[in-house]
Design an enzyme around this catalytic site. Structure first.
Site, PDB file in Angstrom:
ATOM      1  N   HIS A 168       4.782   6.212   3.524  1.00  0.00           N
ATOM      2  CA  HIS A 168       3.619   6.669   2.949  1.00  0.00           C
ATOM      3  C   HIS A 168       3.074   7.617   4.214  1.00  0.00           C
ATOM      4  O   HIS A 168       3.026   7.188   5.314  1.00  0.00           O
ATOM      5  CB  HIS A 168       2.861   5.910   2.079  1.00  0.00           C
ATOM      6  CG  HIS A 168       2.475   4.812   3.213  1.00  0.00           C
ATOM      7  ND1 HIS A 168       1.475   4.706   4.196  1.00  0.00           N
ATOM      8  CD2 HIS A 168       2.786   3.467   3.041  1.00  0.00           C
ATOM      9  CE1 HIS A 168       1.516   3.659   4.623  1.00  0.00           C
ATOM     10  NE2 HIS A 168       2.116   2.560   4.117  1.00  0.00           N
ATOM     11  N   ASP A 226       6.388   1.080   5.939  1.00  0.00           N
ATOM     12  CA  ASP A 226       7.019   0.840   7.154  1.00  0.00           C
ATOM     13  C   ASP A 226       7.697  -0.021   7.451  1.00  0.00           C
ATOM     14  O   ASP A 226       9.257   0.010   7.918  1.00  0.00           O
ATOM     15  CB  ASP A 226       5.918   0.955   8.262  1.00  0.00           C
ATOM     16  CG  ASP A 226       4.822  -0.307   8.020  1.00  0.00           C
ATOM     17  OD1 ASP A 226       5.051  -0.737   6.822  1.00  0.00           O
ATOM     18  OD2 ASP A 226       4.168  -0.553   8.862  1.00  0.00           O
TER      19      ASP A 226
END
Ligand SMILES: *[C@@H]1O[C@H](CO)[C@@H](O)[C@H](O)[C@H]1NC(C)=O
Ligand SMILES: *[C@@H]1O[C@H](CO)[C@@H](O)[C@H](O)[C@H]1NC(C)=O
Ligand SMILES: *[C@@H]1O[C@H](CO)[C@@H](O)[C@H](O)[C@H]1NC(C)=O
Ligand SMILES: *[C@@H]1O[C@H](CO)[C@@H](O)[C@H](O)[C@H]1NC(C)=O
Ligand SMILES: *[C@@H]1O[C@H](CO)[C@@H](O)[C@H](O)[C@H]1NC(C)=O
Ligand SMILES: *[C@@H]1O[C@H](CO)[C@@H](O)[C@H](O)[C@H]1NC(C)=O
Ligand SMILES: *[C@@H]1O[C@H](CO)[C@@H](O)[C@H](O)[C@H]1NC(C)=O
Ligand SMILES: *[C@@H]1O[C@H](CO)[C@@H](O)[C@H](O)[C@H]1NC(C)=O
Ligand SMILES: *[C@@H]1O[C@H](CO)[C@@H](O)[C@H](O)[C@H]1NC(C)=O
Ligand SMILES: *[C@@H]1O[C@H](CO)[C@@H](O)[C@H](O)[C@H]1NC(C)=O
Length: 479
Positions: A79, A331
């Site tokens: 994101h 991540d």
């Protein structure tokens, strides 16, 4: 363009001075400046907390080699820039309030606080994408879509294709902006947004798989690096009555990257010295290496093998099964994939009591906000050096990262057959290593079995308060 016009000005000047002397080594400026900057950018010391930067590459062309064309692209994207998660925001606010609650008129490095306005006053936005400022997360997703349309648009034939997002609101928002950027105008009839829930019962059929066993752990802390406590002493000395400690400093440092995620400027960047930022960056690298899907955890490669193996199948099936696969996640879902693929894996464990400056494990190079990994399948014609055939390249944050064990192809790519053989030999088996319960999915199937609905392509109504995890149809999980 600029370099060209500068060169021609110099050439004209030389002609004017003395045409016969054209090329005189005394007057001629070399083609290249000899000034080499250090590659320094403060954003490179923010770990995974701050605005996107491209990776640091090796001078290999990002474009495919001349005799090759990309015939399949598989992207996995974090994101974009966002506000902190609630628990992180609370730590940052506590450290900030600790200063305010002294009622001191601050001087020195913290003097700006007498007039600074916090960016954390809207808790409903915590955990969500930022929408304002040059580093806005929503802008990042849109821009990546626009960029990839220019780069890979030739692979889209106008028919609807799937986009896969893990079930977390900020990730879904990034996927949607990417879709708008890539497809343009109204992308309702161009894509099927599929949301893959992040729940553990998804087993291997997930963009966010987990192990169902214990993982190894490594213990270290802020006290293993002197810079945090010494920053506290420095700030305390500037303002008698402050009682900051190392963890307060760490929380205050977080304010800089997170402020930049939503604003053009953060005065917090100047509160700390560059040495302190270097320590902050390294500490964040350790966080990924030993705590967030990196090679320092014994289960990372098995978790990353889910995606590495499923995409290996896609690459072997080739464009007939789909030319564009766009995936969005966190991540710590990308870091295990890098580990499984053997990218950014240091030869030795990272030291936890000093800063290893030449470490290849620098998290801002792979998972800043908006970090992404691309697998490119290349179809190449023969040259005197390379056979015609199918090759694979890995691109991380827009730089080509060749495999150490296989780079004989054009543009340092790897023949697909060798890539397949290598991964087949090195990838752990997720099911056995992570002991996936028998009643959970054992394989990733959504690439081949997605829902053909565009009902989820756009956000409907406001985003509920601090919305994080969602179901497959974008409802708050557990509601
Ligand atoms: C490869 O060769 C074919 C046949 O000559 C040609 O049509 C194609 O454009 C070539 N591809 C590239 C990437 O040069
Ligand atoms: C700061 O001011 C507030 C409000 O006047 C007061 O309640 C508080 O005790 C003061 N704190 C200190 C550390 O003096
Ligand atoms: C986008 O396209 C869809 C399908 O063609 C249509 O139903 C929808 O109204 C359009 N959206 C807007 C905002 O025009
Ligand atoms: C497809 O939709 C069904 C409900 O109709 C849902 O259970 C499933 O999770 C969805 N699959 C994907 C890949 O979105
Ligand atoms: C990882 O280490 C933990 C703790 O030592 C151990 O229980 C687990 O079996 C190991 N898992 C793998 C996949 O090696
Ligand atoms: C620093 O102080 C805060 C409260 O002021 C406390 O919660 C925290 O545990 C302290 N950290 C250390 C490392 O002592
Ligand atoms: C890290 O610091 C702890 C104390 O907080 C200490 O016990 C440990 O030995 C240190 N580790 C290293 C590798 O220096
Ligand atoms: C690829 O595999 C073939 C056959 O095993 C081998 O001859 C070749 O050297 C390999 N190339 C690379 C780049 O590993
Ligand atoms: C490697 O190939 C063998 C034989 O085809 C297959 O059984 C195995 O599942 C493959 N392993 C991986 C990681 O794909
Ligand atoms: C890899 O994926 C393929 C299909 O996608 C599957 O058949 C194979 O068993 C998987 N290998 C492992 C080790 O999970």
């Amino acid at each position: 363009m600029l370099a060209g016009s500068v060169l021609s000005v110099i050439a004209i000047a030389a002609t004017a001075v003395n045409a016969a002397n054209l090329g005189n080594p005394i007057f001629q400026q070399g083609q290249f400046s000899q000034q080499v900057y250090d590659g320094y950018n403060l954003l490179k010391h923010f770990g995974g907390n701050g605005p996107y930067t491209d990776g640091v590459g090796h001078g290999i062309d990002r474009n495919p080699p001349a005799q090759c064309e990309v015939d399949q692209v598989i992207l996995i994207h974090r994101h974009g820039e966002r506000w902190p998660d609630p628990s992180v925001a609370e730590g940052m606010i506590a450290a900030y309030k600790k200063i305010l609650n002294t009622n001191l008129t601050l001087t020195g490095s913290l003097g700006f606080l007498n007039s600074w306005e916090s960016f954390l006053d809207t808790p409903s936005l915590w955990a969500e994408e930022t929408y304002s400022g040059p580093y806005a997360g929503l802008l990042n997703g849109f821009r990546r879509g626009v960029d990839y349309r220019a780069r890979y648009g030739h692979l889209w034939n106008g028919e609807s294709i799937p986009i896969f997002s893990s079930g977390y609101e900020r990730i879904i928002e990034t996927a949607r902006r990417f879709g708008l950027g890539f497809f343009g105008y109204n992308y309702t009839d161009s894509a099927y947004l599929n949301i893959i829930p992040e729940t553990a019962d998804q087993g291997a059929n997930s963009l966010t798989p987990v192990c169902y066993t214990e993982s190894s752990t490594t213990t270290y802390g802020l006290s293993n690096f002197t810079q945090f406590a010494s920053a506290a002493s420095r700030l305390n000395a500037e303002n008698k009555g402050l009682n900051l400690n190392a963890s307060d400093v760490y929380n205050l440092m977080l304010l800089a990257p997170f402020e930049l995620n939503g604003r053009p400027f953060s005065p917090w960047t100047d509160v700390f010295t560059l040495d302190e930022w270097v320590a902050f960056g390294y500490y964040n690298d350790l966080g990924y290496y030993y705590g967030g899907g990196g090679p320092g955890i014994n289960t990372s490669a098995a978790i990353g093998a889910v995606y590495a193996n499923a995409t290996l199948t896609l690459l072997n099936q080739g464009p007939s099964v789909g030319k564009l696969f766009f995936n969005f996640c966190h991540d710590t879902n990308i870091t295990p994939i890098l580990t499984a693929l053997g990218l950014f894996v240091p030869d030795k464990p990272m030291p936890v009591n000093y800063i290893k400056h030449d470490s290849i494990y620098k998290s801002t190079n792979f998972v800043p906000m908006g970090g992404h990994l691309v697998l490119e399948r290349l179809s190449c014609n023969a040259t005197s050096e390379h056979e015609a055939g199918t090759y694979v390249r890995t691109v991380v944050n827009e730089v080509v990262i060749p495999r150490e064990d296989c780079q004989d192809g054009p543009g340092f790519s790897c023949p697909l057959a060798n890539y397949t053989q290598t991964l087949n030999e090195t990838l752990p088996d997720f099911r056995t290593a992570c002991q996936v319960p028998e009643d959970y999915p054992q394989y990733l199937s959504f690439f081949w079995d997605f829902n053909q609905t565009n009902a989820l392509n756009f956000q409907k109504g406001p985003i509920p308060y601090q919305l994080g995890a969602t179901t497959w149809n974008d409802q708050p999980l557990g509601s």
